[in-house]
Design an enzyme around this catalytic site. Structure first.
Site, mmCIF file in Angstrom:
data_model
loop_
_atom_site.group_PDB
_atom_site.id
_atom_site.type_symbol
_atom_site.label_atom_id
_atom_site.label_comp_id
_atom_site.label_asym_id
_atom_site.label_seq_id
_atom_site.Cartn_x
_atom_site.Cartn_y
_atom_site.Cartn_z
ATOM 1 C CG HIS A 22 -5.744 -2.198 0.299
ATOM 2 N ND1 HIS A 22 -4.860 -2.206 -0.770
ATOM 3 C CD2 HIS A 22 -5.193 -1.345 1.210
ATOM 4 C CE1 HIS A 22 -3.843 -1.396 -0.526
ATOM 5 N NE2 HIS A 22 -4.023 -0.876 0.673
ATOM 6 C CG ASP A 76 -6.510 -3.927 -3.220
ATOM 7 O OD1 ASP A 76 -7.364 -3.067 -2.913
ATOM 8 O OD2 ASP A 76 -5.276 -3.743 -3.082
ATOM 9 C CB SER A 85 -0.949 -0.045 1.210
ATOM 10 O OG SER A 85 -1.931 0.946 1.149
#
Length: 379
Positions: free
Chosen positions: A353, A320, A154
């Site tokens: 995610h 995601d 991320s």
């Protein structure tokens, strides 16, 4: 992974820097500090170091357990340790709390030497590029000229990507996991809703809530609840909570009825106790600002990566929806445009995610295989 063990009991370390750090916002920190942890041993050649960059609410405690709290397990403990994908028998691994953080590195809750009070709202805005420059100072402090790899998921992956642009000669490999080359408009919108929840909390006091002895708890709770919804996939939420009722029947009130409501409130409460509101604001802004292609014009990520020398592993997750696989493929295309060595894995995982934080055999095996090759370069 088979034969994997814990990184053991670890303790944070502190690096203080008296060299001024000029930030992208135009302000300068005359002196600053970073808190970090290390796992494994730096070899004589100093060429086996891996830097792990944390995501939005992460910190330096990546693996192992804290001496003062054996229940405090590192946030990526399933990835880092002896025999694990990031094998600390082979690599010297560094986890760092970024500048602007709230876990010991200089940030809004730190004392401003000019006033003797917490920085609060006057702490300067920081960018991913600023973090990378600060991390380079930490590498100098540790005597590391070039990282075997820089990796993260991320927002941490954005830092790994930026490393290959800012310091191409100082990183041999980049592991870019669950990332995007820049945030979508929708993602910026999510971040703004979260920020507004915080700044409109009556206890925020314009960011100087420290002087009032309060925490903008309601705003932080709402920000975290919103974040959790976006980090998980619909399927994962349904599988974990469904439409299960807390008490077995509807209460016909605004109190908690559904298990998902209970979970979100619990996560929000826990987060509001451990995370600084000002840090949350500036870190979400760093996310929003990240766009290495911006100086070259829209769609010019290939230009931004022209100077990169690293080899890359890019990993995405099918469920995601916040940083979709299509965004990772944008990065891969830019790498291939520059004929850079790039491996790409799209992992079939249901968690959304947050899958980059989870245990998943295909995911862990992919990272382990790639890093085994990195270790073999030094053999």
């Amino acid at each position: 992974m088979s034969g994997a063990g814990s990184a053991g009991v670890v303790a944070p370390q502190l690096a203080r820097f008296e060299v001024p750090l000029v930030l992208d916002c135009g302000q300068t920190l005359p002196a600053w500090q970073l808190v970090y942890e290390t796992y494994g041993t730096l070899n004589a050649a100093r060429d086996n170091a891996i830097l792990i960059c944390h995501a939005l609410s992460g910190h330096h405690h990546v693996a192992g357990v804290r001496a003062d709290n054996p229940k405090d397990v590192g946030w990526w403990d399933n990835m880092v340790g002896p025999g694990k994908a990031v094998d600390t028998r082979r690599f010297f691994v560094i986890g760092v709390n970024n500048l602007g953080g709230c876990h010991g590195s200089t940030g809004p809750s730190s004392t401003n030497p000019a006033t003797g009070r917490p920085w609060g709202a006057s702490f300067p805005f920081v960018t991913v590029d600023d973090w990378v420059r600060a991390q380079a100072h930490l590498a100098d402090h540790l005597g590391i000229e070039c990282f075997a790899a820089v990796m993260g998921g991320s927002l941490g992956a954005m830092q790994a990507l930026q490393w290959t642009i800012s310091f191409p000669e100082r990183v041999r490999h980049a592991l870019v996991i669950a990332a995007a080359p820049r945030l979508s408009t929708q993602n910026i919108g999510f971040n703004e809703v979260a920020r507004q929840a915080i700044v409109t909390d009556p206890d925020f006091h314009g960011g100087d809530f420290y002087a009032h002895g309060v925490i903008p708890r309601r705003g932080l709770r709402l920000a975290r609840m919103l974040g959790h919804i976006t980090y998980l996939s619909d399927d994962a939420m349904h599988e974990k909570f469904g439409r299960e009722l807390v008490g077995g029947e509807h209460r016909f009130s605004l109190d908690v009825d559904f298990e998902i409501e209970s979970y979100l409130r619990y996560q929000g409460d826990k987060f509001s106790e451990r995370f600084d509101a000002n840090t949350y604001l500036i870190m979400t802004k760093a996310l929003d600002y990240f766009d290495p292609a911006t100086r070259y014009g829209a769609g010019k990520l290939s230009r931004a990566l022209e100077g990169a020398r690293a080899s890359f592993l890019v990993v995405s997750f099918t469920s995601d929806w916040r940083f979709s696989p299509a965004r990772s493929r944008e990065i891969v295309k830019a790498l291939l445009d520059n004929r850079l060595p790039a491996s790409y894995a799209e992992v079939d995982a249901p968690q959304g995610h947050d899958a980059f934080l989870m245990e998943h055999p295909d995911y862990q095996r992919t990272v382990a295989a790639y890093l085994a090759r990195v270790a073999g370069e030094r053999a």
